[in-house]
Write a protein that holds these residues in place. Structure first.
Motif, PDB file in Angstrom:
ATOM      1  N   UNK A 184     -22.379  -1.810  15.951  1.00  0.00           N
ATOM      2  CA  UNK A 184     -22.388  -2.146  17.246  1.00  0.00           C
ATOM      3  C   UNK A 184     -23.386  -3.253  17.219  1.00  0.00           C
ATOM      4  N   UNK A 185     -23.229  -4.316  18.579  1.00  0.00           N
ATOM      5  CA  UNK A 185     -24.235  -5.229  18.604  1.00  0.00           C
ATOM      6  C   UNK A 185     -24.745  -5.320  19.991  1.00  0.00           C
ATOM      7  N   UNK A 186     -25.973  -5.372  20.330  1.00  0.00           N
ATOM      8  CA  UNK A 186     -26.558  -5.433  21.512  1.00  0.00           C
ATOM      9  C   UNK A 186     -27.196  -6.703  21.896  1.00  0.00           C
ATOM     10  N   UNK A 187     -26.992  -7.669  22.564  1.00  0.00           N
ATOM     11  CA  UNK A 187     -27.982  -8.718  22.621  1.00  0.00           C
ATOM     12  C   UNK A 187     -27.657  -9.464  23.876  1.00  0.00           C
ATOM     13  N   UNK A 188     -28.127 -10.743  23.893  1.00  0.00           N
ATOM     14  CA  UNK A 188     -27.791 -11.644  24.974  1.00  0.00           C
ATOM     15  C   UNK A 188     -27.529 -13.046  24.337  1.00  0.00           C
ATOM     16  N   UNK A 189     -26.329 -12.869  23.796  1.00  0.00           N
ATOM     17  CA  UNK A 189     -25.934 -14.312  22.965  1.00  0.00           C
ATOM     18  C   UNK A 189     -25.386 -15.296  24.074  1.00  0.00           C
ATOM     19  N   UNK A 190     -24.939 -15.127  25.078  1.00  0.00           N
ATOM     20  CA  UNK A 190     -24.211 -16.128  25.925  1.00  0.00           C
ATOM     21  C   UNK A 190     -25.342 -16.973  26.550  1.00  0.00           C
ATOM     22  N   UNK A 191     -26.637 -16.832  26.736  1.00  0.00           N
ATOM     23  CA  UNK A 191     -27.509 -17.384  27.415  1.00  0.00           C
ATOM     24  C   UNK A 191     -28.423 -18.101  26.435  1.00  0.00           C
ATOM     25  N   UNK A 193     -29.815 -19.638  22.962  1.00  0.00           N
ATOM     26  CA  UNK A 193     -29.307 -20.225  21.523  1.00  0.00           C
ATOM     27  C   UNK A 193     -29.649 -19.374  20.387  1.00  0.00           C
ATOM     28  N   UNK A 194     -30.920 -18.805  20.146  1.00  0.00           N
ATOM     29  CA  UNK A 194     -31.241 -18.042  19.028  1.00  0.00           C
ATOM     30  C   UNK A 194     -30.479 -16.677  19.235  1.00  0.00           C
ATOM     31  N   UNK A 195     -30.213 -16.109  20.298  1.00  0.00           N
ATOM     32  CA  UNK A 195     -29.431 -14.970  20.388  1.00  0.00           C
ATOM     33  C   UNK A 195     -28.194 -15.149  19.964  1.00  0.00           C
ATOM     34  N   UNK A 196     -27.577 -16.262  20.473  1.00  0.00           N
ATOM     35  CA  UNK A 196     -26.173 -16.367  19.789  1.00  0.00           C
ATOM     36  C   UNK A 196     -26.109 -16.779  18.391  1.00  0.00           C
ATOM     37  N   UNK A 197     -26.918 -17.140  17.831  1.00  0.00           N
ATOM     38  CA  UNK A 197     -27.180 -17.082  16.343  1.00  0.00           C
ATOM     39  C   UNK A 197     -27.058 -16.069  15.885  1.00  0.00           C
ATOM     40  N   UNK A 198     -27.954 -15.021  16.249  1.00  0.00           N
ATOM     41  CA  UNK A 198     -27.721 -13.530  15.730  1.00  0.00           C
ATOM     42  C   UNK A 198     -26.493 -13.009  15.788  1.00  0.00           C
ATOM     43  N   UNK A 199     -25.920 -13.341  16.873  1.00  0.00           N
ATOM     44  CA  UNK A 199     -24.540 -12.729  17.200  1.00  0.00           C
ATOM     45  C   UNK A 199     -23.518 -13.431  16.076  1.00  0.00           C
ATOM     46  N   UNK A 200     -23.711 -14.674  15.945  1.00  0.00           N
ATOM     47  CA  UNK A 200     -22.706 -15.547  14.812  1.00  0.00           C
ATOM     48  C   UNK A 200     -23.086 -14.677  13.522  1.00  0.00           C
ATOM     49  N   UNK A 201     -24.146 -14.462  13.227  1.00  0.00           N
ATOM     50  CA  UNK A 201     -24.559 -13.678  11.834  1.00  0.00           C
ATOM     51  C   UNK A 201     -23.824 -12.534  11.809  1.00  0.00           C
TER      52      UNK A 201
END
Length: 338
Positions: A184-191, A193-201
């Motif tokens: 699983x992955x829990x974050x805030x990737x849509x708001x 930019x750094x969090x979206x990069x984590x999601x991409x990784x």
């Protein structure tokens, strides 16, 4: 003892009055360029004290870096403090001091940075910045560096950023190598930019191992402790064997949900947090009795490299606009091999 040069000697050598020398040193009053140069030449010739002032005037440099911090809600209090310590260290190593620009609602940062002549270059920190400040500094050719990956409309800004994509991919690969498939992955990737990069990784790690992305194992809108709790409650319905958590607050909320469900870390579910810090580790240890496996931003080094990059730009050196620093993966005991 050798006599220290004084204003009278500078004035005599330059053929001007003491008042004119004072105006040149303090950059006040009207003095012609020709006269100003005479005074600067005289200062240099007799090495008028303090030397730093003479050199700064002659080279039009202050040997001071500016620091601008756009404050953020939801950012852990120690986050910027550690980076600032790194900036101070990097600046000091190269003979620079640091000036922090205070927030002033009546005057923009860009006017104070460019017009004040107080600093040779500036470092910006924060997520939601004033893009007009950045464009203005950029268009004036004033040396600056962002801490963190940046996209500013109309320009390519200089920045140094943790390599979130590669770091999160390393953590995902680690879990897969431990036998986990339902991650699983829990974050805030849509708001952010750094969090979206984590999601991409995270997604890249799954793809490289041939694991199908499952949106039911992902929450992209989690920032607070309550968000982490609610996202974890929902995700546990789909029985992940491991979960990656985006920040301190999300982690604390998620592990509360895990405990409430009667699950044991890492026996029932492995956990990887992000941005290891003393407070998070202590709370996690107190709550679970384990040390948290996590991805860590090397904040001191990030600040140090930001300062050195800015100074290098001040000195006229060329650098790529985008610069990255690897994250540190700390393997503790909150993960288990299947």
């Amino acid at each position: 003892m050798e006599k220290t040069p004084n204003l009278n000697e500078v004035a005599k050598l330059a053929g001007v009055s003491i008042m004119t020398v004072s105006r040149v040193i303090n950059n006040s009053g009207k003095v012609s360029e020709k006269t100003k140069q005479k005074v600067l030449d005289a200062i240099k010739e007799i090495d008028y004290q303090p030397n730093m002032i003479a050199r700064s005037l002659a080279r039009k440099k202050t040997n001071i870096l500016g620091l601008v911090i756009y404050s953020e809600e939801g950012v852990h209090p120690t986050f910027y403090n550690e980076i600032m310590n790194g900036v101070q260290s990097g600046a000091s190593e190269l003979g620079y001091d640091l000036l922090i620009f205070a927030q002033n609602d009546e005057q923009s940062y860009r006017n104070r940075i460019i017009r004040s002549s107080l600093v040779d270059g500036v470092i910006f920190m924060g997520i939601h910045v004033n893009e007009d400040d950045i464009r203005s500094v950029h268009e004036k050719g004033f040396p600056y560096v962002f801490v963190g990956k940046r996209e500013v409309k109309g320009i390519e800004p200089y920045y140094i950023s943790p390599n979130y994509i590669e770091g999160t991919k390393v953590a995902t690969n680690y879990l897969i190598e431990q036998g986990h498939q339902k991650i699983g992955f829990i974050g805030q990737s849509k708001k952010i930019a750094p969090d979206y990069d984590k999601f991409l990784g995270y997604k890249q790690g799954l793809k490289e191992h041939g694991i199908t992305y499952n949106e039911k194992l992902v929450s992209e809108q989690s920032q607070s402790q309550a968000d982490g709790y609610n996202a974890m409650k929902e995700m546990l319905k789909h029985k992940p064997t491991a979960v990656m958590l985006n920040n301190t607050y999300t982690t604390l909320g998620a592990i509360t949900a895990i405990k409430e469900e009667g699950l044991v870390i890492p026996d029932d579910i492995s956990v990887i947090g992000f941005d290891d810090n003393q407070e998070l580790n202590q709370q996690f240890n107190d709550f679970i009795g384990l040390d948290l496996t996590s991805l860590q931003i090397p904040k001191l080094e990030l600040g140090k490299q930001a300062a050195k990059l800015t100074i290098s730009l001040v000195e006229g050196n060329e650098h790529p606009k985008a610069n990255y620093l690897d994250l540190v993966f700390l393997q503790k005991n909150s993960c288990q091999k299947l």
